[in-house]
Design a protein around this motif. Structure first.
Motif, PDB file in Angstrom:
ATOM      1  N   ALA A  45       0.860  -1.183   0.000  1.00 22.94           N
ATOM      2  CA  ALA A  45       0.000   0.000   0.000  1.00 22.94           C
ATOM      3  C   ALA A  45       0.894   1.230   0.000  1.00 22.94           C
ATOM      4  CB  ALA A  45      -0.882  -0.004   1.239  1.00 22.94           C
ATOM      5  N   GLN A  46       0.586   2.166  -0.910  1.00 24.53           N
ATOM      6  CA  GLN A  46       1.332   3.434  -0.981  1.00 24.53           C
ATOM      7  C   GLN A  46       0.345   4.539  -1.303  1.00 24.53           C
ATOM      8  OE1 GLN A  46       5.043   4.289  -1.007  1.00 24.53           O
ATOM      9  NE2 GLN A  46       4.812   2.514   0.312  1.00 24.53           N
ATOM     10  N   GLY A  47       0.303   5.582  -0.479  1.00 23.64           N
ATOM     11  CA  GLY A  47      -0.535   6.742  -0.762  1.00 23.64           C
ATOM     12  C   GLY A  47      -1.982   6.379  -1.048  1.00 23.64           C
ATOM     13  N   GLY A  48      -2.522   5.442  -0.296  1.00 22.55           N
ATOM     14  CA  GLY A  48      -3.930   5.094  -0.445  1.00 22.55           C
ATOM     15  C   GLY A  48      -4.205   4.056  -1.528  1.00 22.55           C
ATOM     16  N   ALA A  49      -3.189   3.729  -2.324  1.00 29.20           N
ATOM     17  CA  ALA A  49      -3.386   2.715  -3.369  1.00 29.20           C
ATOM     18  C   ALA A  49      -2.790   1.392  -2.902  1.00 29.20           C
ATOM     19  CB  ALA A  49      -2.717   3.163  -4.661  1.00 29.20           C
ATOM     20  N   LEU A  50      -3.463   0.313  -3.265  1.00 26.30           N
ATOM     21  CA  LEU A  50      -2.942  -1.014  -2.929  1.00 26.30           C
ATOM     22  C   LEU A  50      -2.615  -1.745  -4.222  1.00 26.30           C
ATOM     23  CD1 LEU A  50      -2.517  -3.243  -0.656  1.00 26.30           C
ATOM     24  CD2 LEU A  50      -4.750  -4.096  -1.370  1.00 26.30           C
ATOM     25  N   ALA A  51      -1.380  -2.200  -4.324  1.00 27.17           N
ATOM     26  CA  ALA A  51      -0.990  -2.978  -5.507  1.00 27.17           C
ATOM     27  C   ALA A  51      -0.732  -4.408  -5.061  1.00 27.17           C
ATOM     28  CB  ALA A  51       0.242  -2.376  -6.157  1.00 27.17           C
ATOM     29  N   ARG A  52      -1.377  -5.344  -5.745  1.00 26.15           N
ATOM     30  CA  ARG A  52      -1.208  -6.770  -5.432  1.00 26.15           C
ATOM     31  C   ARG A  52      -0.471  -7.439  -6.569  1.00 26.15           C
ATOM     32  NH1 ARG A  52      -4.815  -9.628  -2.251  1.00 26.15           N
ATOM     33  NH2 ARG A  52      -5.059 -11.121  -3.939  1.00 26.15           N
ATOM     34  N   GLY A  53       0.564  -8.149  -6.216  1.00 29.45           N
ATOM     35  CA  GLY A  53       1.340  -8.848  -7.235  1.00 29.45           C
ATOM     36  C   GLY A  53       0.616 -10.091  -7.725  1.00 29.45           C
ATOM     37  N   PRO A  54       1.037 -10.629  -8.873  1.00 29.92           N
ATOM     38  CA  PRO A  54       0.410 -11.833  -9.421  1.00 29.92           C
ATOM     39  C   PRO A  54       0.617 -13.070  -8.545  1.00 29.92           C
ATOM     40  CG  PRO A  54       2.341 -11.199 -10.713  1.00 29.92           C
ATOM     41  CD  PRO A  54       2.080 -10.083  -9.748  1.00 29.92           C
ATOM     42  N   VAL A  55       1.698 -13.085  -7.787  1.00 31.54           N
ATOM     43  CA  VAL A  55       1.904 -14.167  -6.811  1.00 31.54           C
ATOM     44  C   VAL A  55       1.486 -13.598  -5.466  1.00 31.54           C
ATOM     45  CG1 VAL A  55       3.579 -15.670  -5.675  1.00 31.54           C
ATOM     46  CG2 VAL A  55       3.779 -15.184  -8.121  1.00 31.54           C
ATOM     47  N   ASN A  56       0.347 -14.026  -5.000  1.00 30.52           N
ATOM     48  CA  ASN A  56      -0.173 -13.453  -3.771  1.00 30.52           C
ATOM     49  C   ASN A  56      -0.921 -14.527  -3.029  1.00 30.52           C
ATOM     50  OD1 ASN A  56      -1.612 -11.867  -1.825  1.00 30.52           O
ATOM     51  ND2 ASN A  56      -1.014 -10.091  -3.066  1.00 30.52           N
ATOM     52  N   GLY A  57      -0.254 -15.085  -2.050  1.00 37.37           N
ATOM     53  CA  GLY A  57      -0.822 -16.228  -1.364  1.00 37.37           C
ATOM     54  C   GLY A  57      -1.947 -15.883  -0.414  1.00 37.37           C
ATOM     55  N   ASP A  58      -2.042 -14.591  -0.016  1.00 36.62           N
ATOM     56  CA  ASP A  58      -3.014 -14.206   1.011  1.00 36.62           C
ATOM     57  C   ASP A  58      -2.937 -15.169   2.186  1.00 36.62           C
ATOM     58  OD1 ASP A  58      -4.060 -11.890  -0.056  1.00 36.62           O
ATOM     59  OD2 ASP A  58      -5.473 -12.966  -1.326  1.00 36.62           O
ATOM     60  N   GLY A  59      -1.727 -15.536   2.540  1.00 34.25           N
ATOM     61  CA  GLY A  59      -1.548 -16.438   3.662  1.00 34.25           C
ATOM     62  C   GLY A  59      -1.560 -17.899   3.266  1.00 34.25           C
ATOM     63  N   ALA A  60      -1.950 -18.201   2.024  1.00 31.15           N
ATOM     64  CA  ALA A  60      -2.031 -19.599   1.599  1.00 31.15           C
ATOM     65  C   ALA A  60      -0.650 -20.189   1.342  1.00 31.15           C
ATOM     66  CB  ALA A  60      -2.896 -19.723   0.351  1.00 31.15           C
ATOM     67  N   MET A  61       0.280 -19.342   0.881  1.00 31.32           N
ATOM     68  CA  MET A  61       1.646 -19.836   0.686  1.00 31.32           C
ATOM     69  C   MET A  61       2.351 -19.803   2.035  1.00 31.32           C
ATOM     70  SD  MET A  61       2.941 -18.018  -2.814  1.00 31.32           S
ATOM     71  CE  MET A  61       4.582 -18.745  -2.952  1.00 31.32           C
ATOM     72  N   SER A  62       3.034 -20.872   2.344  1.00 31.19           N
ATOM     73  CA  SER A  62       3.651 -20.973   3.670  1.00 31.19           C
ATOM     74  C   SER A  62       4.599 -19.821   3.947  1.00 31.19           C
ATOM     75  CB  SER A  62       4.414 -22.286   3.794  1.00 31.19           C
ATOM     76  OG  SER A  62       3.528 -23.352   3.613  1.00 31.19           O
ATOM     77  N   THR A  63       5.348 -19.409   2.921  1.00 30.35           N
ATOM     78  CA  THR A  63       6.338 -18.355   3.153  1.00 30.35           C
ATOM     79  C   THR A  63       5.770 -16.964   2.858  1.00 30.35           C
ATOM     80  OG1 THR A  63       7.170 -18.769   0.912  1.00 30.35           O
ATOM     81  CG2 THR A  63       8.351 -19.815   2.732  1.00 30.35           C
ATOM     82  N   ASP A  64       4.627 -16.893   2.189  1.00 35.01           N
ATOM     83  CA  ASP A  64       3.934 -15.624   1.910  1.00 35.01           C
ATOM     84  C   ASP A  64       4.907 -14.523   1.445  1.00 35.01           C
ATOM     85  OD1 ASP A  64       1.650 -14.185   1.668  1.00 35.01           O
ATOM     86  OD2 ASP A  64       1.480 -13.660   3.781  1.00 35.01           O
ATOM     87  N   PRO A  65       5.615 -14.751   0.351  1.00 31.23           N
ATOM     88  CA  PRO A  65       6.709 -13.838  -0.011  1.00 31.23           C
ATOM     89  C   PRO A  65       6.246 -12.474  -0.535  1.00 31.23           C
ATOM     90  CG  PRO A  65       6.409 -15.509  -1.708  1.00 31.23           C
ATOM     91  CD  PRO A  65       5.493 -15.887  -0.575  1.00 31.23           C
ATOM     92  N   LEU A  66       7.077 -11.484  -0.251  1.00 31.43           N
ATOM     93  CA  LEU A  66       6.963 -10.152  -0.846  1.00 31.43           C
ATOM     94  C   LEU A  66       8.183  -9.982  -1.751  1.00 31.43           C
ATOM     95  CD1 LEU A  66       5.663  -7.217  -0.804  1.00 31.43           C
ATOM     96  CD2 LEU A  66       7.381  -6.682   0.936  1.00 31.43           C
ATOM     97  N   TYR A  67       7.941  -9.615  -3.023  1.00 29.23           N
ATOM     98  CA  TYR A  67       9.040  -9.431  -3.967  1.00 29.23           C
ATOM     99  C   TYR A  67       8.739  -8.146  -4.730  1.00 29.23           C
ATOM    100  CZ  TYR A  67      12.571 -10.948  -7.506  1.00 29.23           C
ATOM    101  OH  TYR A  67      13.667 -11.061  -8.340  1.00 29.23           O
ATOM    102  N   LEU A  68       9.513  -7.096  -4.445  1.00 34.23           N
ATOM    103  CA  LEU A  68       9.333  -5.796  -5.084  1.00 34.23           C
ATOM    104  C   LEU A  68      10.588  -5.428  -5.859  1.00 34.23           C
ATOM    105  CD1 LEU A  68       7.888  -3.673  -2.094  1.00 34.23           C
ATOM    106  CD2 LEU A  68       6.618  -5.064  -3.745  1.00 34.23           C
ATOM    107  N   ASP A  69      10.373  -4.765  -6.998  1.00 36.46           N
ATOM    108  CA  ASP A  69      11.478  -4.163  -7.756  1.00 36.46           C
ATOM    109  C   ASP A  69      11.228  -2.656  -7.732  1.00 36.46           C
ATOM    110  OD1 ASP A  69      13.471  -3.392  -9.499  1.00 36.46           O
ATOM    111  OD2 ASP A  69      12.459  -4.151 -11.295  1.00 36.46           O
ATOM    112  N   VAL A  70      12.150  -1.910  -7.120  1.00 36.41           N
ATOM    113  CA  VAL A  70      11.924  -0.487  -6.837  1.00 36.41           C
ATOM    114  C   VAL A  70      12.965   0.378  -7.537  1.00 36.41           C
ATOM    115  CG1 VAL A  70      11.661   1.244  -5.014  1.00 36.41           C
ATOM    116  CG2 VAL A  70      11.069  -1.156  -4.548  1.00 36.41           C
ATOM    117  N   ARG A  71      12.492   1.462  -8.134  1.00 40.95           N
ATOM    118  CA  ARG A  71      13.398   2.464  -8.710  1.00 40.95           C
ATOM    119  C   ARG A  71      13.120   3.805  -8.059  1.00 40.95           C
ATOM    120  NH1 ARG A  71      12.794   6.250 -12.294  1.00 40.95           N
ATOM    121  NH2 ARG A  71      10.739   5.521 -12.975  1.00 40.95           N
ATOM    122  N   LEU A  72      14.179   4.433  -7.530  1.00 39.24           N
ATOM    123  CA  LEU A  72      14.048   5.749  -6.898  1.00 39.24           C
ATOM    124  C   LEU A  72      15.006   6.723  -7.555  1.00 39.24           C
ATOM    125  CD1 LEU A  72      14.129   4.871  -3.066  1.00 39.24           C
ATOM    126  CD2 LEU A  72      12.112   5.254  -4.494  1.00 39.24           C
TER     127      LEU A  72
END
Ligand code: FE2
Length: 299
Positions: free
Chosen positions: A162-189
């Motif tokens: 979630a950033q500035g009121g917007a929520l972005a969900r990645g295509p791999v999103n276990g919602d707790g279903a995946m044991s490791t529930d990974p977060l994978y972001l690619d960020v450019r600043l």
């Protein structure tokens, strides 16, 4: 954020080669025994010289974990014993759950130009190490990009942010279903911009800077993370990244730790030596892949 994570360990990437001689830089996984549970390894491949990548990764096995390939530039083809075939181009991701066993090849589909991307190894819990293999191609168009208010952007490959009121969900999103529930972001600043990402307490997290450099942590206690190094974070409820003068591009990875023994032998990652010996025997005798063929019965 109440409790900003701090940079506790910097792992400089080391030049190495893998497959049939592909030159790459290994950060996580380069020091024996140093993992960020459940992450086992992160390789960056980046070259304009075909001699560095042309040999590719001919057929080889995996068991017990997941391999995640993220292409920035170039064209690679994956083929495996289950008949899956995937072409990876710029921005595409392949999420391959080896689990019980996969035999696959990853071969460049270009004889010149730039080849650039990452391969991440993500462990599976013991109860999932022997489940059937699975494979998913994620085209770049399915990966949401969030534009940051002060410039820059975030691609969400796994998990959500979630950033500035917007929520972005990645295509791999276990919602707790995946044991490791990974977060994978690619960020450019851009130069001087900062980015605050919530990373829930209890998740293990690290960053990998692949362009420029940054300072990590709350104002006043931020520490430098150099180019082509992985930065392991303390626990906390978020991370703050401040881009240096040249701007920065980095990966942010976080996941729920497994807290299980890790016994690795090459492309097999299990919990015990006996399970490794079983994997070697299964591979030798043709059972590693056979048991996961579509016609097989899974017990
Ligand atoms: Fe592989």
């Amino acid at each position: 954020m109440q409790n900003t994570r701090t940079l506790v360990h910097v792992i400089e990437s080391m030049p190495t080669s893998d497959g049939a001689g592909v030159k790459l830089r290994r950060s996580l996984g380069s020091q024996r025994g140093l993992h960020v549970d459940p992450f086992l390894m992160l390789d960056e491949f980046y070259s304009d010289d075909p001699d560095d990548y042309i040999a590719g990764f001919p057929a080889h096995p995996h068991r017990g974990f997941e391999t995640v390939t993220y292409m920035l530039d170039g064209h690679m083809r994956h083929e495996d014993h289950l008949g899956n075939r995937g072409d990876l181009g710029p921005g595409d991701v392949q999420w391959m759950t080896a689990a019980h066993g996969i035999i696959h090849s990853e071969m460049p589909q270009q004889s010149q130009g730039r080849m650039r991307g990452f391969q991440l190894w993500l462990n599976l819990p013991s109860k999932e190490k022997m489940k059937p293999a699975a494979y998913r191609d994620i085209p770049a168009r399915d990966i949401p990009t969030l534009t940051l208010p002060h410039g820059g952007e975030v691609k969400v490959i796994a998990g959500s942010i979630a950033q500035g009121g917007a929520l972005a969900r990645g295509p791999v999103n276990g919602d707790g279903a995946m044991s490791t529930d990974p977060l994978y972001l690619d960020v450019r600043l851009p130069a001087g911009a900062s980015f605050d990402a919530p990373v829930p307490a209890g998740r293990n997290a690290f960053l990998y800077v692949y362009e420029g450099s940054a300072r990590i942590g709350a104002a006043g206690e931020a520490k430098p993370l150099p180019h082509r190094a992985a930065g392991v974070l303390s626990d906390g409820d978020g991370v703050r990244v401040l881009a240096d003068a040249g701007g920065v591009r980095f990966l942010l990875l976080a996941a729920r730790p497994l807290r299980e023994p890790v016994v690795q032998y090459g492309p097999f990652v299990m919990n015990t030596r006996e399970e490794i010996e079983q994997a070697l025997a299964d591979y030798r005798d043709g059972r590693l892949a056979a048991a996961t063929a579509p016609s097989a019965v899974h017990g």
